[in-house]
Motif scaffolding. Structure first.
Motif, PDB file in Angstrom:
ATOM      1  N   THR A  91       4.850 -12.317   3.441  1.00  0.00           N
ATOM      2  CA  THR A  91       3.623 -13.013   3.792  1.00  0.00           C
ATOM      3  C   THR A  91       3.947 -14.351   4.419  1.00  0.00           C
ATOM      4  O   THR A  91       5.114 -14.718   4.594  1.00  0.00           O
ATOM      5  CB  THR A  91       2.762 -13.233   2.537  1.00  0.00           C
ATOM      6  OG1 THR A  91       3.458 -14.102   1.656  1.00  0.00           O
ATOM      7  CG2 THR A  91       2.469 -11.911   1.839  1.00  0.00           C
ATOM      8  N   GLN A 117      11.420   0.176  -8.372  1.00  0.00           N
ATOM      9  CA  GLN A 117      10.327  -0.725  -8.686  1.00  0.00           C
ATOM     10  C   GLN A 117      10.513  -1.265 -10.098  1.00  0.00           C
ATOM     11  O   GLN A 117      11.197  -0.651 -10.928  1.00  0.00           O
ATOM     12  CB  GLN A 117       8.984  -0.007  -8.584  1.00  0.00           C
ATOM     13  CG  GLN A 117       8.844   1.173  -9.534  1.00  0.00           C
ATOM     14  CD  GLN A 117       7.524   1.896  -9.364  1.00  0.00           C
ATOM     15  OE1 GLN A 117       6.719   1.564  -8.490  1.00  0.00           O
ATOM     16  NE2 GLN A 117       7.288   2.899 -10.196  1.00  0.00           N
ATOM     17  N   ASP A 123       8.801  -4.587 -13.046  1.00  0.00           N
ATOM     18  CA  ASP A 123       8.092  -5.829 -13.319  1.00  0.00           C
ATOM     19  C   ASP A 123       9.161  -6.879 -13.595  1.00  0.00           C
ATOM     20  O   ASP A 123       9.834  -6.839 -14.630  1.00  0.00           O
ATOM     21  CB  ASP A 123       7.163  -5.662 -14.522  1.00  0.00           C
ATOM     22  CG  ASP A 123       6.490  -6.974 -14.931  1.00  0.00           C
ATOM     23  OD1 ASP A 123       6.709  -8.001 -14.264  1.00  0.00           O
ATOM     24  OD2 ASP A 123       5.756  -6.968 -15.939  1.00  0.00           O
ATOM     25  N   SER A 127       7.334 -14.154  -1.726  1.00  0.00           N
ATOM     26  CA  SER A 127       6.040 -14.251  -1.062  1.00  0.00           C
ATOM     27  C   SER A 127       6.065 -15.197   0.128  1.00  0.00           C
ATOM     28  O   SER A 127       5.028 -15.501   0.709  1.00  0.00           O
ATOM     29  CB  SER A 127       4.972 -14.738  -2.062  1.00  0.00           C
ATOM     30  OG  SER A 127       5.290 -16.039  -2.527  1.00  0.00           O
ATOM     31  N   ALA A 186       5.211  -6.114  -4.841  1.00  0.00           N
ATOM     32  CA  ALA A 186       4.441  -4.877  -4.699  1.00  0.00           C
ATOM     33  C   ALA A 186       2.950  -5.151  -4.536  1.00  0.00           C
ATOM     34  O   ALA A 186       2.191  -4.231  -4.225  1.00  0.00           O
ATOM     35  CB  ALA A 186       4.666  -3.983  -5.924  1.00  0.00           C
ATOM     36  N   VAL A 187       2.525  -6.382  -4.750  1.00  0.00           N
ATOM     37  CA  VAL A 187       1.130  -6.778  -4.548  1.00  0.00           C
ATOM     38  C   VAL A 187       1.136  -8.138  -3.852  1.00  0.00           C
ATOM     39  O   VAL A 187       2.133  -8.869  -3.915  1.00  0.00           O
ATOM     40  CB  VAL A 187       0.373  -6.878  -5.889  1.00  0.00           C
ATOM     41  CG1 VAL A 187       0.348  -5.538  -6.610  1.00  0.00           C
ATOM     42  CG2 VAL A 187       0.967  -7.957  -6.784  1.00  0.00           C
ATOM     43  N   PRO A 188       0.039  -8.511  -3.187  1.00  0.00           N
ATOM     44  CA  PRO A 188      -0.021  -9.853  -2.595  1.00  0.00           C
ATOM     45  C   PRO A 188       0.111 -10.938  -3.662  1.00  0.00           C
ATOM     46  O   PRO A 188      -0.352 -10.778  -4.799  1.00  0.00           O
ATOM     47  CB  PRO A 188      -1.413  -9.884  -1.943  1.00  0.00           C
ATOM     48  CG  PRO A 188      -1.772  -8.451  -1.725  1.00  0.00           C
ATOM     49  CD  PRO A 188      -1.150  -7.705  -2.874  1.00  0.00           C
ATOM     50  N   TYR A 189       0.732 -12.042  -3.296  1.00  0.00           N
ATOM     51  CA  TYR A 189       0.949 -13.135  -4.240  1.00  0.00           C
ATOM     52  C   TYR A 189      -0.363 -13.596  -4.869  1.00  0.00           C
ATOM     53  O   TYR A 189      -0.416 -13.919  -6.058  1.00  0.00           O
ATOM     54  CB  TYR A 189       1.622 -14.307  -3.520  1.00  0.00           C
ATOM     55  CG  TYR A 189       2.011 -15.447  -4.433  1.00  0.00           C
ATOM     56  CD1 TYR A 189       3.259 -15.490  -5.044  1.00  0.00           C
ATOM     57  CD2 TYR A 189       1.114 -16.487  -4.696  1.00  0.00           C
ATOM     58  CE1 TYR A 189       3.608 -16.531  -5.894  1.00  0.00           C
ATOM     59  CE2 TYR A 189       1.455 -17.533  -5.542  1.00  0.00           C
ATOM     60  CZ  TYR A 189       2.709 -17.547  -6.135  1.00  0.00           C
ATOM     61  OH  TYR A 189       3.030 -18.581  -6.978  1.00  0.00           O
ATOM     62  N   GLN A 200      -2.809 -12.009  -5.820  1.00  0.00           N
ATOM     63  CA  GLN A 200      -3.314 -11.124  -6.862  1.00  0.00           C
ATOM     64  C   GLN A 200      -2.532 -11.236  -8.173  1.00  0.00           C
ATOM     65  O   GLN A 200      -2.893 -10.602  -9.163  1.00  0.00           O
ATOM     66  CB  GLN A 200      -3.286  -9.673  -6.379  1.00  0.00           C
ATOM     67  CG  GLN A 200      -4.246  -9.383  -5.239  1.00  0.00           C
ATOM     68  CD  GLN A 200      -4.232  -7.923  -4.819  1.00  0.00           C
ATOM     69  OE1 GLN A 200      -3.685  -7.054  -5.519  1.00  0.00           O
ATOM     70  NE2 GLN A 200      -4.809  -7.638  -3.653  1.00  0.00           N
ATOM     71  N   LEU A 201      -1.481 -12.032  -8.190  1.00  0.00           N
ATOM     72  CA  LEU A 201      -0.719 -12.207  -9.420  1.00  0.00           C
ATOM     73  C   LEU A 201      -1.555 -12.944 -10.459  1.00  0.00           C
ATOM     74  O   LEU A 201      -2.371 -13.805 -10.132  1.00  0.00           O
ATOM     75  CB  LEU A 201       0.571 -12.979  -9.139  1.00  0.00           C
ATOM     76  CG  LEU A 201       1.565 -12.299  -8.189  1.00  0.00           C
ATOM     77  CD1 LEU A 201       2.751 -13.219  -7.930  1.00  0.00           C
ATOM     78  CD2 LEU A 201       2.034 -10.966  -8.761  1.00  0.00           C
ATOM     79  N   ARG A 259       9.182  -4.076  -5.573  1.00  0.00           N
ATOM     80  CA  ARG A 259       9.757  -2.801  -5.142  1.00  0.00           C
ATOM     81  C   ARG A 259      10.978  -3.084  -4.285  1.00  0.00           C
ATOM     82  O   ARG A 259      11.128  -4.164  -3.698  1.00  0.00           O
ATOM     83  CB  ARG A 259       8.716  -1.984  -4.376  1.00  0.00           C
ATOM     84  CG  ARG A 259       8.154  -2.666  -3.162  1.00  0.00           C
ATOM     85  CD  ARG A 259       7.010  -1.877  -2.547  1.00  0.00           C
ATOM     86  NE  ARG A 259       6.387  -2.636  -1.468  1.00  0.00           N
ATOM     87  CZ  ARG A 259       5.075  -2.743  -1.279  1.00  0.00           C
ATOM     88  NH1 ARG A 259       4.234  -2.140  -2.113  1.00  0.00           N
ATOM     89  NH2 ARG A 259       4.596  -3.439  -0.269  1.00  0.00           N
TER      90      ARG A 259
END
Length: 453
Positions: free
Chosen positions: A2, A154, A156, A270, A387-390, A392-393, A410
């Motif tokens: 991003t 992947q 966490d 990110s 694995a998700v946009p920053y 959304q953390l 990931r």
């Protein structure tokens, strides 16, 4: 990847009393504060450098948000005490913040000669931990964790890496086997988050039991580890004092280091400025750690102090024994000091390590652990990404820490039989001791003990 990381603009936090001109104080707990603390800090500054806050239901405090005022407080031992016992009796005994603030006979809650005595023990013991051997231990623990999730592609990075790695390291440094680590994770998380009085009390009890079992084990069989060195030190700590130093040192070493690793990885993964650095670009793990220490310090609000007498302090009357906290996060990001998203070089001016006589005595060890952990991970998994946009953390609620709940990532799976070096074939050489503290060096004598900073 991003665009470069940028914190949320300091818009008014939902239901913020400072914004709505409603009576009461700003609550530094719950998901709203965790999601955007800078908005809360911006409105607290409207009160001046010292602002009223609530850190748990019914538990009020004053929060210092100005850097120069914070430094004045942290360095003034004639006006301020670290002993909470006068304040403590005014708080319900089941308050969820008591595990983090209640008095113990350790370096954090002591003044004067007692503080210097306890600090000597910690500094002398950690001086026996050789940096080279500590780095080898961190690499070994990192490889062990990466082997567990490397084939999945992947993970966490909080639950499977940042939270577990310091525990493996500290279990070895303090002389405990790895299987104790899950108990430590649960106890420390419950103490810091304080979601309910029951959870906080149970966590506090579990953590104390954990450490007492460790000390009992070392009484029977001492070794080359921090626990034994605390017990052997010329300061002659009592058994309860040994327990209290370990409760502090292990907790203060684990949670902030976990958050430092997690917050730094979140920034690196990110921000395009760090992407090339994974394969030799300009910005490095140390740059990410430095940005976190400035803008998202792993312990955001702490350094509990209590005035020895009624004082008028920068526009606010404060009663003797009243709780005053320092916001490292607010002080280091105040508009006159640093702009949002602005990178900093060096680490001499931020307050992430506190300041004055109670500044962190082992920050170099924490920096080495965090830097090595990040470099090892990104070295093996060079194409790792979020694995998700920053945005959304999710951040863990709590008044004291700044910590991600999860960091899903990931990467291309790795396996033991692939060509080239992998974590499966990078175990330490046979000459490397299992514990990095196995050394012929002896604890310093009382006369040669270094003075506290």
């Amino acid at each position: 990847m991003t665009t470069p990381y940028s914190p949320q603009p300091p818009g008014p936090p939902p239901n913020c009393p400072a914004h709505a001109d409603a009576p009461g104080v700003v609550q530094l707990y719950g998901p709203q504060f965790a999601a955007n603390p800078q908005a809360f800090y911006a409105h607290l500054r409207l009160h001046g450098p010292v602002a009223p806050v609530e850190i748990a239901p019914g538990v009020e405090a004053l929060l210092v948000t100005d850097r120069q005022v914070a430094l004045e407080l942290l360095r003034d031992t004639s006006t301020w005490s670290k002993d909470p016992r006068r304040w403590q009796v005014t708080i319900p005994p089941d308050s969820p913040v008591l595990p983090m603030l209640a008095w113990r006979s350790n370096v954090l809650f002591s003044d004067g000669e007692a503080h210097a005595r306890y600090r000597h023990v910690i500094v002398d013991a950690f001086d026996l931990v050789e940096p080279h051997e500590l780095r080898l231990l961190v690499q070994h623990c990192a490889d062990r964790l990466i082997r567990e999730f490397g084939g999945a592609g992947q993970c966490d990075l909080i639950a499977q890496y940042a939270r577990s790695l310091p525990l493996l390291v500290f279990n070895t440094l303090f002389g405990l086997p790895d299987h104790y680590s899950e108990r430590l994770i649960a106890a420390l998380a419950g103490m810091l988050e304080g979601n309910s009085p029951e959870e906080a009390a149970e966590a506090n009890t579990a953590y104390g039991q954990y450490v007492r079992e460790l000390v009992a084990l070392k009484r029977q069989q001492r070794g080359d580890d921090l626990t034994s060195w605390f017990m052997h030190h010329p300061a002659g700590l009592s058994p309860e004092e040994v327990v209290d130093q370990i409760i502090l040192t292990m907790g203060a070493g684990h949670e902030p280091t976990t958050n430092l690793i997690g917050n730094a990885l979140g920034r690196m993964l990110s921000d395009d400025r760090y992407y090339s650095s994974l394969t030799g670009g300009a910005l490095t793990a140390q740059d990410a750690i430095n940005e976190v220490l400035w803008q998202d310090p792993p312990m955001a609000n702490y350094s509990a102090h209590y005035p020895l007498r009624d004082i008028y302090f920068h526009g606010t009357w404060i009663r003797a024994g009243q709780l005053v906290l320092v916001s490292y996060a607010a002080a280091s990001t105040q508009p006159a000091h640093t702009a949002p998203g602005q990178a900093r070089s060096g680490e001499r001016s931020h307050l992430a390590w506190a300041a004055g006589p109670h500044a962190c005595p082992v920050k170099q060890h924490a920096l080495l652990i965090a830097t090595t952990a990040i470099e090892r991970l990104t070295g093996w998994l060079s194409n790792i990404e979020l694995a998700v946009p920053y945005e959304q953390l999710v951040w863990r609620p709590g008044p004291f820490h700044r910590a991600l709940s999860a960091l899903p990532a990931r990467f291309s799976p790795i396996s033991p039989d692939q060509t080239g070096a992998t974590p499966w074939n990078s175990s330490p050489s046979p000459s490397t001791p299992q514990a990095p503290t196995s050394t012929v060096r002896q604890p310093a004598s009382a006369s040669s003990a270094p003075q506290p900073s």
